[in-house]
Design a protein around this motif. Sequence first.
Motif, short mmCIF file in Angstrom:
data_model
loop_
_atom_site.label_atom_id
_atom_site.label_comp_id
_atom_site.label_asym_id
_atom_site.label_seq_id
_atom_site.Cartn_x
_atom_site.Cartn_y
_atom_site.Cartn_z
N LYS A 195 -9.28 -2.83 -8.74
CA LYS A 195 -8.77 -1.49 -9.00
C LYS A 195 -7.49 -1.27 -8.23
O LYS A 195 -7.44 -1.52 -7.01
CB LYS A 195 -9.82 -0.44 -8.65
CG LYS A 195 -9.37 0.98 -8.94
CD LYS A 195 -8.92 1.68 -7.70
CE LYS A 195 -8.30 3.04 -8.00
NZ LYS A 195 -8.01 3.77 -6.75
N GLY A 207 -2.86 4.79 -7.75
CA GLY A 207 -1.53 5.29 -8.06
C GLY A 207 -0.46 4.83 -7.08
O GLY A 207 0.67 4.51 -7.47
N SER A 247 -4.81 3.19 -12.06
CA SER A 247 -4.63 4.65 -12.08
C SER A 247 -3.26 4.99 -12.64
O SER A 247 -2.43 4.11 -12.86
CB SER A 247 -4.66 5.23 -10.67
OG SER A 247 -5.82 4.95 -10.02
N GLU A 275 -9.29 11.31 -8.52
CA GLU A 275 -9.55 10.07 -7.78
C GLU A 275 -10.68 9.26 -8.42
O GLU A 275 -11.30 8.43 -7.76
CB GLU A 275 -9.86 10.35 -6.31
CG GLU A 275 -8.79 11.14 -5.57
CD GLU A 275 -7.45 10.44 -5.54
OE1 GLU A 275 -7.44 9.20 -5.47
OE2 GLU A 275 -6.42 11.14 -5.63
MG MG Z 1 -5.82 7.46 -6.44
#
Ligand code: MG
Length: 418
Positions: free
Chosen positions: A5, A8, A37, A201
């Motif tokens: 993962k 951002g 993200s 989030e």
């Molecule tokens: Mg984030």
Amino acid sequence: MRVFKFGGASVKDAAGVRNMAEVLRQFATDDLLVVVSAMGKTTNALEAVVWAYSEGRDTKELMEALRRSHLSVLAEVAPDDVAAAAELVLHFDKLNAYLKGKPSGNVDREYDQIVSYGELWSTLIVSAHLKHAGLANTWLDARTIVRTDSSYRAAKVEWTACENLAERYLKPLLSEKPTRVVTQGFIGRTADGLTTTLGREGSDFSAAIFAYLLEAVSVTIWKDVPGMFNADPKLFPDTKMLSHISYREAIELSYFGASVIHPRTLQPLQKKHIPLYVRSFMDLNAAGSTIDDRSENDSLIPSFIVKPKQLLISITPHDLSFIVEENLSGIFWLFAQRNVRIDLMQNSAVAFSVVVDDSPRSRELIEELRKGYEVRFNDSCELITVRHFDDATLTKLTAGKEVLIEQRSRSTARFVVK
Ligand code: MG
Ligand code: ASP
């Protein structure tokens, strides 16, 4: 299969996207599903679009800025990819067309239809750059797999449906070797085909959902910090890294507000005994933190989390009747219905007090509660949680502050201070 993962911050600009490709290059022969993200602060910018749209203000300038920045990153990281540029433009056009429609009044639903574009844009750019960098990959629309209910902005995953969808649409992608699937965090879809989001989030949770569905060997969250710490290193000096902790300990820490991992991330991983690694995308040699079944290394050093901007709300029946199950169930129902999470609660004979994030939703809830109760509140509070507390840590954290509520259990002390 490993699940990665990237948040951002890791893909905030062209350099970030290139760096991400360098990380993946280290795992060039591994089967990977990569959850990404929205870039940098895109989700915040899209929230501004939502508020403007729902209040009937013009969204043109906000949208233009987003379009420009995304197209310019794409041009930098995948200069010759005409198809990707066309695809990206198409997504912008679709959102612009949506914004020409009339708002329905269901802001939460519209929020999800709009804000979800951030992840679609970022993954198109990442996928194009990986191809450009020689890392063949398949772009997957996460909404094909992540089926949720229609609790917009806090959608609940429908696991059985996800399992069936994964069987049909995800497993076929795994025959490509090495598998390299790029998909979005944060977003899902209802059975009716509307887009949902899993809560701010929420991309960590998405990574856990995919890991669960694929029975992955591990999940790695790539961050701008080298691992999980006993306190936020950006706020406190002398923090220590927790190199190995159990799911249980990590759940407690994230539930209380440690922002390294989204609180819901760990449950699906624990169910399938999938370890979670937190590593730095800036330092590939750093070992990072491991979170798994084993608790023997659980550190007993005090870990602490300070949540700012909290509201302490006290709810009292007008007739001073006792706070008993009937009023509590009504009160809880209002919180659940409005998706306001209670971070701490306490009751006396005639008052029920809760601590929640100060948000427009919480403020609306206060007005709603006032229809049936006398409600008072204190804003700008902090909620301090200390796991494995000792006197020195408690004194340090509460010094010079007014303590409004104090709660202690065997391993956790919590304070509401102002
Ligand atoms: Mg984030
Ligand atoms: N882009 C979403 C947010 O900023 C989800 C995430 O980053 O995890 O909240």
